[in-house]
Each structure stands twice: as structure tokens, then as C-alpha cells.
Design a protein around this motif. Structure first.
Motif, PDB file in Angstrom:
ATOM      1  N   THR A   3       1.063  -2.021   0.183  1.00 42.74           N
ATOM      2  CA  THR A   3      -0.228  -0.083   0.138  1.00 42.74           C
ATOM      3  C   THR A   3       0.906   1.185  -0.337  1.00 42.74           C
ATOM      4  O   THR A   3       0.547   2.422  -0.268  1.00 42.74           O
ATOM      5  CB  THR A   3      -0.971  -0.445   1.316  1.00 42.74           C
ATOM      6  OG1 THR A   3      -0.306  -0.088   1.977  1.00 42.74           O
ATOM      7  CG2 THR A   3      -2.253  -1.260   1.103  1.00 42.74           C
ATOM      8  N   GLU A   4       2.327   1.170  -0.147  1.00 47.00           N
ATOM      9  CA  GLU A   4       2.558   2.211   0.526  1.00 47.00           C
ATOM     10  C   GLU A   4       3.412   2.692  -0.816  1.00 47.00           C
ATOM     11  O   GLU A   4       3.338   4.094  -0.915  1.00 47.00           O
ATOM     12  CB  GLU A   4       4.473   2.080   1.205  1.00 47.00           C
ATOM     13  CG  GLU A   4       3.833   2.749   3.542  1.00 47.00           C
ATOM     14  CD  GLU A   4       4.959   2.436   3.894  1.00 47.00           C
ATOM     15  OE1 GLU A   4       5.476   2.459   3.811  1.00 47.00           O
ATOM     16  OE2 GLU A   4       5.036   1.935   5.036  1.00 47.00           O
ATOM     17  N   GLY A   5       3.859   1.960  -1.306  1.00 48.23           N
ATOM     18  CA  GLY A   5       4.123   1.375  -3.100  1.00 48.23           C
ATOM     19  C   GLY A   5       3.608   1.763  -4.002  1.00 48.23           C
ATOM     20  O   GLY A   5       3.623   2.597  -4.716  1.00 48.23           O
ATOM     21  N   GLY A   6       2.334   0.740  -4.015  1.00 46.39           N
ATOM     22  CA  GLY A   6       1.581   0.692  -5.022  1.00 46.39           C
ATOM     23  C   GLY A   6       2.088  -0.098  -6.022  1.00 46.39           C
ATOM     24  O   GLY A   6       1.468  -0.606  -6.965  1.00 46.39           O
ATOM     25  N   ILE A   7       3.076  -1.416  -4.912  1.00 47.73           N
ATOM     26  CA  ILE A   7       3.840  -2.367  -5.895  1.00 47.73           C
ATOM     27  C   ILE A   7       3.202  -4.134  -5.973  1.00 47.73           C
ATOM     28  O   ILE A   7       3.201  -4.034  -4.471  1.00 47.73           O
ATOM     29  CB  ILE A   7       5.602  -2.112  -5.375  1.00 47.73           C
ATOM     30  CG1 ILE A   7       6.009  -1.245  -5.417  1.00 47.73           C
ATOM     31  CG2 ILE A   7       5.789  -3.317  -5.938  1.00 47.73           C
ATOM     32  CD1 ILE A   7       7.586  -0.694  -4.974  1.00 47.73           C
ATOM     33  N   GLU A   8       3.131  -4.231  -6.876  1.00 48.04           N
ATOM     34  CA  GLU A   8       2.233  -5.708  -6.868  1.00 48.04           C
ATOM     35  C   GLU A   8       3.504  -6.460  -6.519  1.00 48.04           C
ATOM     36  O   GLU A   8       4.701  -6.397  -6.777  1.00 48.04           O
ATOM     37  CB  GLU A   8       2.296  -5.724  -8.095  1.00 48.04           C
ATOM     38  CG  GLU A   8       1.569  -6.989  -8.492  1.00 48.04           C
ATOM     39  CD  GLU A   8       1.488  -7.881 -10.065  1.00 48.04           C
ATOM     40  OE1 GLU A   8       1.731  -9.374 -10.351  1.00 48.04           O
ATOM     41  OE2 GLU A   8       1.496  -7.006 -10.449  1.00 48.04           O
ATOM     42  N   LYS A   9       2.868  -7.562  -5.360  1.00 48.04           N
ATOM     43  CA  LYS A   9       4.074  -8.380  -4.533  1.00 48.04           C
ATOM     44  C   LYS A   9       3.687  -9.453  -5.048  1.00 48.04           C
ATOM     45  O   LYS A   9       4.570 -10.313  -5.751  1.00 48.04           O
ATOM     46  CB  LYS A   9       3.417  -8.473  -2.591  1.00 48.04           C
ATOM     47  CG  LYS A   9       4.164  -7.142  -2.409  1.00 48.04           C
ATOM     48  CD  LYS A   9       3.339  -7.799  -0.767  1.00 48.04           C
ATOM     49  CE  LYS A   9       3.474  -6.496   0.513  1.00 48.04           C
ATOM     50  NZ  LYS A   9       3.444  -7.483   1.736  1.00 48.04           N
ATOM     51  N   TRP A  10       2.345 -10.089  -5.415  1.00 48.87           N
ATOM     52  CA  TRP A  10       2.424 -11.355  -6.297  1.00 48.87           C
ATOM     53  C   TRP A  10       0.400 -11.451  -6.889  1.00 48.87           C
ATOM     54  O   TRP A  10       0.004 -10.600  -5.988  1.00 48.87           O
ATOM     55  CB  TRP A  10       2.349 -12.714  -5.870  1.00 48.87           C
ATOM     56  CG  TRP A  10       1.860 -12.322  -4.033  1.00 48.87           C
ATOM     57  CD1 TRP A  10       2.367 -12.270  -2.904  1.00 48.87           C
ATOM     58  CD2 TRP A  10       0.724 -12.841  -3.833  1.00 48.87           C
ATOM     59  NE1 TRP A  10       1.839 -12.364  -1.787  1.00 48.87           N
ATOM     60  CE2 TRP A  10       0.092 -13.292  -2.633  1.00 48.87           C
ATOM     61  CE3 TRP A  10      -0.728 -14.048  -4.634  1.00 48.87           C
ATOM     62  CZ2 TRP A  10      -0.851 -13.221  -2.136  1.00 48.87           C
ATOM     63  CZ3 TRP A  10      -1.865 -14.515  -4.287  1.00 48.87           C
ATOM     64  CH2 TRP A  10      -2.136 -14.129  -3.017  1.00 48.87           C
ATOM     65  N   ARG A  11       0.283 -12.157  -7.439  1.00 49.27           N
ATOM     66  CA  ARG A  11      -0.858 -12.618  -8.185  1.00 49.27           C
ATOM     67  C   ARG A  11      -1.002 -14.095  -7.917  1.00 49.27           C
ATOM     68  O   ARG A  11      -0.035 -14.848  -8.904  1.00 49.27           O
ATOM     69  CB  ARG A  11      -1.213 -12.208  -9.464  1.00 49.27           C
ATOM     70  CG  ARG A  11      -0.381 -12.395 -10.736  1.00 49.27           C
ATOM     71  CD  ARG A  11      -1.044 -11.580 -11.484  1.00 49.27           C
ATOM     72  NE  ARG A  11      -1.366  -9.797 -11.786  1.00 49.27           N
ATOM     73  CZ  ARG A  11      -2.238  -8.460 -12.355  1.00 49.27           C
ATOM     74  NH1 ARG A  11      -3.023  -9.745 -12.906  1.00 49.27           N
ATOM     75  NH2 ARG A  11      -1.351  -7.354 -12.018  1.00 49.27           N
ATOM     76  N   ARG A  12      -2.164 -14.749  -7.671  1.00 49.72           N
ATOM     77  CA  ARG A  12      -2.801 -15.751  -8.094  1.00 49.72           C
ATOM     78  C   ARG A  12      -3.598 -15.803  -8.864  1.00 49.72           C
ATOM     79  O   ARG A  12      -4.880 -15.862  -8.194  1.00 49.72           O
ATOM     80  CB  ARG A  12      -1.988 -16.508  -6.787  1.00 49.72           C
ATOM     81  CG  ARG A  12      -2.348 -18.372  -6.968  1.00 49.72           C
ATOM     82  CD  ARG A  12      -1.110 -18.915  -6.877  1.00 49.72           C
ATOM     83  NE  ARG A  12       0.019 -18.766  -6.773  1.00 49.72           N
ATOM     84  CZ  ARG A  12       1.368 -19.372  -6.367  1.00 49.72           C
ATOM     85  NH1 ARG A  12       1.132 -19.559  -7.986  1.00 49.72           N
ATOM     86  NH2 ARG A  12       2.643 -19.174  -6.446  1.00 49.72           N
ATOM     87  N   PHE A  13      -4.440 -17.490  -9.913  1.00 46.61           N
ATOM     88  CA  PHE A  13      -5.406 -17.571  -9.736  1.00 46.61           C
ATOM     89  C   PHE A  13      -6.074 -19.129  -9.059  1.00 46.61           C
ATOM     90  O   PHE A  13      -5.190 -20.147  -9.608  1.00 46.61           O
ATOM     91  CB  PHE A  13      -5.589 -17.806 -11.289  1.00 46.61           C
ATOM     92  CG  PHE A  13      -5.439 -16.480 -11.967  1.00 46.61           C
ATOM     93  CD1 PHE A  13      -7.079 -16.237 -12.336  1.00 46.61           C
ATOM     94  CD2 PHE A  13      -4.352 -15.671 -12.561  1.00 46.61           C
ATOM     95  CE1 PHE A  13      -6.965 -14.744 -13.304  1.00 46.61           C
ATOM     96  CE2 PHE A  13      -4.784 -14.657 -13.019  1.00 46.61           C
ATOM     97  CZ  PHE A  13      -6.138 -14.073 -13.146  1.00 46.61           C
ATOM     98  N   VAL A  14      -6.896 -19.280  -8.699  1.00 42.60           N
ATOM     99  CA  VAL A  14      -6.704 -20.492  -7.827  1.00 42.60           C
ATOM    100  C   VAL A  14      -8.671 -21.301  -8.100  1.00 42.60           C
ATOM    101  O   VAL A  14      -8.734 -22.623  -7.459  1.00 42.60           O
ATOM    102  CB  VAL A  14      -7.094 -20.374  -6.294  1.00 42.60           C
ATOM    103  CG1 VAL A  14      -5.731 -19.500  -5.919  1.00 42.60           C
ATOM    104  CG2 VAL A  14      -8.081 -19.041  -6.405  1.00 42.60           C
ATOM    105  N   SER A  15      -9.342 -20.303  -9.153  1.00 41.40           N
ATOM    106  CA  SER A  15     -10.888 -21.292  -8.908  1.00 41.40           C
ATOM    107  C   SER A  15     -10.912 -20.604 -10.662  1.00 41.40           C
ATOM    108  O   SER A  15     -10.106 -19.681 -10.794  1.00 41.40           O
ATOM    109  CB  SER A  15     -11.745 -20.011  -7.923  1.00 41.40           C
ATOM    110  OG  SER A  15     -13.085 -20.808  -8.424  1.00 41.40           O
ATOM    111  N   ARG A  16     -11.517 -21.234 -11.473  1.00 38.94           N
ATOM    112  CA  ARG A  16     -12.404 -21.543 -12.150  1.00 38.94           C
ATOM    113  C   ARG A  16     -13.538 -20.243 -12.603  1.00 38.94           C
ATOM    114  O   ARG A  16     -14.560 -20.160 -13.293  1.00 38.94           O
ATOM    115  CB  ARG A  16     -12.772 -22.170 -13.402  1.00 38.94           C
ATOM    116  CG  ARG A  16     -11.241 -23.245 -13.982  1.00 38.94           C
ATOM    117  CD  ARG A  16     -11.782 -24.613 -13.921  1.00 38.94           C
ATOM    118  NE  ARG A  16     -10.798 -25.085 -14.326  1.00 38.94           N
ATOM    119  CZ  ARG A  16      -9.519 -25.223 -15.818  1.00 38.94           C
ATOM    120  NH1 ARG A  16     -10.111 -23.797 -16.307  1.00 38.94           N
ATOM    121  NH2 ARG A  16      -9.238 -25.116 -16.000  1.00 38.94           N
ATOM    122  N   LYS A  17     -13.905 -19.700 -11.102  1.00 34.51           N
ATOM    123  CA  LYS A  17     -15.351 -19.464 -11.094  1.00 34.51           C
ATOM    124  C   LYS A  17     -14.897 -17.565 -10.088  1.00 34.51           C
ATOM    125  O   LYS A  17     -13.832 -17.735  -9.654  1.00 34.51           O
ATOM    126  CB  LYS A  17     -15.753 -20.089 -10.087  1.00 34.51           C
ATOM    127  CG  LYS A  17     -17.333 -20.922 -10.854  1.00 34.51           C
ATOM    128  CD  LYS A  17     -18.107 -21.641 -10.641  1.00 34.51           C
ATOM    129  CE  LYS A  17     -18.618 -23.112 -11.411  1.00 34.51           C
ATOM    130  NZ  LYS A  17     -19.822 -23.883 -10.715  1.00 34.51           N
TER     131      LYS A  17
END
Length: 281
Positions: A144-158
Motif C-alpha cells: 500500500t505504501e508504494g503501490g507495488i504488486e507483490k504477487w497474483r494467483r489464480f485459484v478458481s475457475r469462478k
């Protein structure tokens, strides 16, 4: 806080009111900004409230109902919430744009990473240092301080509809249309558990004391699930679908917000209703 902010009308615009959870007594009433659908959020101290329409976000003194400042809006919002420190406000638009605002200044604004799928909700860690945005099938965690992405993950098809960090911020739980609670490592995004399924879409979720133990809602039911007992146990039921769920700091009581505008306070030790707030039948 022993207070909660709520709208007196769910389907149609109505006054926003601040009430005591113990008695249901209304402390202040705030007129809606416009005829557009409004969102509301209560400051952690209980002293301030934010409400929003498609044009602006307004910060109010919750005890007097007086407007303190106005932030420029950025389209129709799907999420509005204060950080745990109360110093910042997060907004998520239905097009997936996330913004972090200084809650009491109109000039400070930080853009967070955009989550490509249609964004449905967002949540903060308890320290306010991390945030998550969820949408179709996946989650994006960012600083939240720098607006930098840490990670993203897909876990479901819905589609996912709810996310919550664990109290120690080491885990993240996401859930939604598939009825499962997906537990991820909050630092890496690795999936550590998949609990369920519940009987239907999960609309709200909260961590309970214990290893991967949760309180959740599906339609008109308040349920409990955990890694050791993945089949849901029904705690309470309501007449209208439950859309919001929050726990008191001591984890002894839960507050439920329903489609008909009613709010319920329940004792989790006895599964009994303690209070009902709101004027709806």
C-alpha cells in the motif's frame, strides 16, 4: 468499536445512520449524496464515516453528521473501506481500478496495480501495509505504501467475492462462487489449503481463532468451516440473504448485514441473537 454505520434502505437511497450495536440507538443521521447507489464505511475509531456515490466520496463526523471533506470520485465503486490505522481509504471501481487515498486530504492519491479480471472486492492486512484485490478466479496482493504488486494467483475457475487476511498477516483466505475457501501464503501466494465446499456461493468471510477456522455466509445461513472439519456447520439463519459479516475484536460476537437492510448482532458462544438494528421488517 461499539458502533456501526449502515443505510436505512438497501434497494433505494435512504439516510445513512450511525448506531450503537448494543442497543440499536441511532446516534447520527446523514443524508445520501445522490440517488445513485451509495457505499459506506466506518472509521476504526467510530468517529468518522465515509459514503460514496458515482461522483464523490465524502468524509463525515459520525457523531454530528457534518461533512469534513470531499474526495473526487472515479466511477462506480464496488468497495469502500478504511485501512486499520484509519489514515487511508481504499476504493475499488467495478472496472478494476484501485485507489488509496489520504482519508482527510483531497490532494493525496496513490494508484495501486490494476487487476485485469473484473474486480469484485478488496481488503487490507491488519497493519495496513498490504492489500488484496480479487476478481474472476484470482487475487492480486500489493504494497500500500508504494503501490507495488507483490504477487497474483489464480485459484478458481469462478468469481471470487470475499478476501480476508489472517490476524497475524501470514495467510490470506479468498472465497466466492465455487463454495471453497482458498487459503494462501500471504508472502508468496502459494496455496496452502482448500476447504469446503459450502452449499452455495460464499458472500462473506471472517477468521476465527484456531488453525484455518472460518465463519462464513451463504445465502441466508451463517456457517463455520475449518481445515479439520471441512463440511460446513450451520450456526444461524436469517430471513433475507446475508451480504456482510464482521466480528467484534474479542471474537465473541458477529454482526450480519442482510439484503433487506437489517443488521443482526449474535453471540457466537450460544448462537443467539443479541440485537437487531434497523427499521425493516
Amino acid at each position: 468499536s461499539a458502533r456501526i454505520c449502515y443505510a436505512t434502505s438497501y434497494a433505494l437511497p435512504g439516510d445513512f445512520q450511525l448506531a450503537e450495536t448494543a442497543t440499536g440507538k441511532v446516534l447520527a443521521s446523514i443524508a445520501p449524496l445522490s440517488s445513485d447507489l451509495n457505499l459506506q464505511a466506518l472509521h476504526p475509531s467510530g468517529r468518522f464515516a465515509a459514503i460514496a456515490d458515482n461522483r464523490v466520496i465524502a468524509i463525515y463526523d459520525a457523531e454530528r453528521g457534518a461533512r469534513l471533506t470531499t474526495l473526487a470520485g472515479s466511477g462506480q465503486l464496488s468497495q469502500l473501506t478504511f485501512t486499520p490505522s484509519g489514515k487511508q481509504l481504499i476504493t475499488v471501481t467495478q472496472k478494476g481500478l484501485v485507489k488509496v487515498w489520504d482519508a482527510f486530504l483531497t490532494t493525496s492519491e496513490n494508484l495501486a496495480p490494476r487487476f485485469d479480471p473484473d474486480t469484485t472486492a478488496g481488503a487490507f492486512s491488519h497493519s495496513g501495509r498490504s492489500a488484496v484485490t480479487i476478481g474472476w478466479g484470482g487475487a492480486l496482493v500489493w504494497d500500500t505504501e508504494g503501490g507495488i504488486e507483490k504477487w497474483r494467483r489464480f485459484v478458481s475457475r469462478k468469481t471470487l467475492y470475499v478476501a480476508a487476511f489472517s490476524p497475524d498477516e501470514s495467510r490470506l483466505a479468498v472465497a466466492g462462487e465455487d463454495g471453497f475457501i482458498h487459503v494462501l501464503n500471504a508472502s508468496t501466494g502459494a496455496v496452502t489449503a482448500r476447504i469446503g465446499p459450502a452449499d452455495g456461493r460464499i458472500d462473506a468471510l471472517a477468521w476465527l481463532p484456531g488453525e484455518n477456522r472460518f465463519l462464513l455466509t451463504t445465502a441466508k445461513s451463517l456457517l463455520e468451516m475449518s481445515a479439520s472439519t471441512p463440511r460446513p456447520r450451520t450456526r444461524l439463519q436469517t430471513e433475507a440473504p446475508i451480504r456482510q459479516l464482521a466480528l467484534t475484536p474479542d471474537n465473541r460476537c458477529a454482526i450480519l448485514g442482510c439484503d433487506d437492510g437489517a443488521l443482526f448482532l449474535c453471540n457466537l458462544a450460544t448462537d443467539n441473537w443479541l440485537a437487531r438494528i434497523g427499521t425493516h421488517p
